[in-house]
Design a protein around this motif. Sequence first.
Motif, PDB file in Angstrom:
ATOM      1  N   GLN A 167      34.390  41.913  39.272  1.00  0.00           N
ATOM      2  CA  GLN A 167      34.311  41.438  40.647  1.00  0.00           C
ATOM      3  C   GLN A 167      32.858  41.274  41.095  1.00  0.00           C
ATOM      4  OE1 GLN A 167      35.459  44.096  43.839  1.00  0.00           O
ATOM      5  NE2 GLN A 167      36.617  42.454  44.858  1.00  0.00           N
ATOM      6  N   ARG A 198      34.441  39.016  51.304  1.00  0.00           N
ATOM      7  CA  ARG A 198      34.854  38.911  49.899  1.00  0.00           C
ATOM      8  C   ARG A 198      35.555  40.175  49.411  1.00  0.00           C
ATOM      9  NH1 ARG A 198      29.865  36.474  50.439  1.00  0.00           N
ATOM     10  NH2 ARG A 198      29.735  34.309  49.709  1.00  0.00           N
ATOM     11  N   ARG A 200      34.427  43.144  48.634  1.00  0.00           N
ATOM     12  CA  ARG A 200      33.764  43.668  47.442  1.00  0.00           C
ATOM     13  C   ARG A 200      32.458  44.361  47.840  1.00  0.00           C
ATOM     14  NH1 ARG A 200      32.190  38.139  44.391  1.00  0.00           N
ATOM     15  NH2 ARG A 200      34.436  37.905  44.690  1.00  0.00           N
ATOM     16  N   GLN A 505      42.921  42.502  47.743  1.00  0.00           N
ATOM     17  CA  GLN A 505      42.816  42.929  46.344  1.00  0.00           C
ATOM     18  C   GLN A 505      43.972  42.373  45.524  1.00  0.00           C
ATOM     19  OE1 GLN A 505      43.810  46.910  43.780  1.00  0.00           O
ATOM     20  NE2 GLN A 505      43.335  47.160  45.932  1.00  0.00           N
ATOM     21  N   GLU A 508      43.596  38.740  44.833  1.00  0.00           N
ATOM     22  CA  GLU A 508      42.529  38.396  43.891  1.00  0.00           C
ATOM     23  C   GLU A 508      42.907  38.752  42.460  1.00  0.00           C
ATOM     24  OE1 GLU A 508      37.701  39.122  43.373  1.00  0.00           O
ATOM     25  OE2 GLU A 508      38.836  40.215  44.896  1.00  0.00           O
TER      26      GLU A 508
END
Length: 852
Positions: A167, A198, A200, A505, A508
């Motif tokens: 990631q 994003r 992350r 999550q 993705e």
Amino acid sequence: MTDDLPEGETVEMDEGETPDVEDTEDGGALVRLEDDEDAPKKGDSEFYANLAEDMDETALKALATTFLDLLARDKEARKKRDEQYEEGIRRTGLGDDAPGGAQFNGASRVVHPMLTEVCVDFSSRAIKELFPSAGPVKDKIVGKLTKDRVEKARRKTDYMNWQLTTQSQNFRSELEQLLTQVPLGGAQYMKLGWDENRNRPNFLFVAIDDIYLPYAASNFYSAQRKTHVQYLTSVDYAERVKSGMYRDVDLLPPGNEPEGSKAEQANNKVEGRDDTSYNEDGLRTVFEIYAIADIEDDVGLAPYIITVDKSSSEVLAVYRNWDEDDASREEQQWIVEFPFVPWRGAYPIGITHMIGGLSAAATGALRALMDSAHISNSQTMLKLKGGSRGGQSLNIQPTQVEEIEGGLNVDDVRKIAMPLPFNPPSSVLFSLLGFLVEAGKGVVRTTMDDVSESNQNVPVGTTLAKIEQGMVVFSAIHGRLHDAMGRMLRILHRLNGMYLDDDMQEAEIGEEIAKRSDFTGPMDVVPVSDPNIFSEAQRFAQVQAVAQRSQMFPQMYDLRKVEERILDTLKIPDAMSLLAPKMTPTEENAVSENVKATLGRPVVAFPDQDHIAHLKTHLAYMVSPALGMSKLIAPAYLPLMLNHIKEHVAFWYAEEVFKVADADANFDVEKAMREMDDKETKQAFDQMLAEASLNVALKAQEAFASLPDVIEKAIAAIQSIQPPAPPDPATQAAMADIQMRAEIEKAKASLEGQKLQLSAQQEANRVALEQAKAQAAQQEQAARLQLEQAKLQNDLQIEQMREENSDTAKAAEIQAKIAMNDADNRTAKELAEMEIANNVNVANNLNPNPGP
């Protein structure tokens, strides 16, 4: 979610939801339902809002003024530090501006790669240990292991490894930049943040010249003020204002491009970058200050994050920097220090501080050798030309041909051109260069050349000791990097617990690896690196040692696991597929067990089987000449089946004993014994089992009456069919050790005998020497006495001769006197006679003292 429920109320659970149940000491239980996925994120709490939005402008101005003054002093206090970092970058020679060297045209600008070698080798070794291909995180549970805790830790490990390897793809590049600069700067920093858009984490390498610490700080983490100097583009600044991270204020437009530190300027030369002076990206300097400050009246001194724009002195943000649920208000860390070698004070030291002088000397020696070789192989001379003047003073450079004016009638070619003499490259200077290089490598060793060149037959323990001793400094540095990685993972764990969006999550990845609620518990992940292992050579040596020990003592090792460890260390792809599949016995009927044993596959008895029925089936098959006793089947079948029969007999015995005991006690004895804690009760049960065992032993003689004969026949058949078993390797090793010890003892005895013989011979020689010395002393004494006697006799003879000569001389003297007197008397008589004859008085002329 259950805190507000009245006592005794029933809560409906969703299908598949499993509560977390914890027993309490009073016999009750605490039931924790799974966290609500729609619960707000902890990071969205108003507690973490930007306080500057609601603060008075006067207070903000005062806050900015105070901290800008402090930062100016912090920067001045570390001025020398920046110069040292700059010098280290320049001395690598990568920017083609290393200081020193001759100034003539064509002089060498070569730089010894000592510092560059340390940086590249150090970062290459460190990144392999800190960031392996599978990811830098592993699970480690402190305390009691439970299934739920293990599964939770593994979920978090898998997710964090995915975050760091897939990631956040910039993490490895940021970490590698950091590691290459750690030796030069003494320390570098990694800053963590969170990108909510994003979903992350963000990772940013922060160079040490962009971190300001107060002069009084003794440690980075305990410093009361830590400042990160940021250079934001206009786009970065606008995004932060839009996200609400900074308050929206009118700032002065950025002017010229901010002047970076001296280290940054030196690094720009390495990268080949020049600033355009147009500042087309709108760079501006922003100070992010992590400080202990008194901002809220009802709080007092507490940790805050204060962001100030340099050019306008505007406070952009003020955030509380402690956990909302932490009553002690402990400061939260966002920046991790990766130190090289700690020293007194807050800033660690680097390779520049330790061997910067040696690097400069090595570069100087190398340039001198190159210049000397260049000059010695180039023509450098003075040339005379015609003219009216007879001499001039010129500054002649190596490789240069210069004309001078000569006098009249100068026609000698040797006077027209004169080569200048230069010394050739010096062997002493070359030896000095080698010494400087070795001295520099000895300070912080990062290679293991002598280990790779050593004898392959040396013991593994010796190799391990050489590796650890040779790399002891690097080992300590590696331990500090391991600790820094652990701190970084703790920050990432906290960020996941505060901001992770489970829905994003799953969108993705395609599935939910871990949930935000997993990260709200204790920290059960650690770096995969081992602080005690810092190289592949050390790891291979350890595995080799385990392999050797397993060969010496195979009964003490699981050889399959040893082989799996070796293959894993060698990093062979899909290594487990190379091994034979594990043979896992399953419960079978007696006929199937006979078939599997015939084919050489393991069979195992289980407690619940009908052991007597199994034994009858196995014995019938075993004694059949066409089946179990045939030469085709017996070699594989009989050894396995004998052990299997032993298992059935043992299980039958245990089952019968407890049956008898249960019948006498009218309850399940085995279950009761597992639940009891009283010592006396246990002893009573032991006595009951002893009585039951006696009855079962008598029953076994009748049940297994035919078994001994069958077993003896089976053993005889095995011995007649199979070749003798090879000797036990351990026994062979023991016998070889005994023989070797006997030979050593024999050699020791022979050596002791030789020593005794040599000692006796030496003693005899000593006695003979003493006797010879005594005899020589006696002879010397006798010779001395004889010499003294001869001397006395000679002196006596000389004295006698002297006396005899004296007597002879006296006698001769007397005779001479007598003869003289006689002659005088005759003369006198003749004269007297002549006087008488001539009538002269002679009385007065006579000698009045005639001789005798």
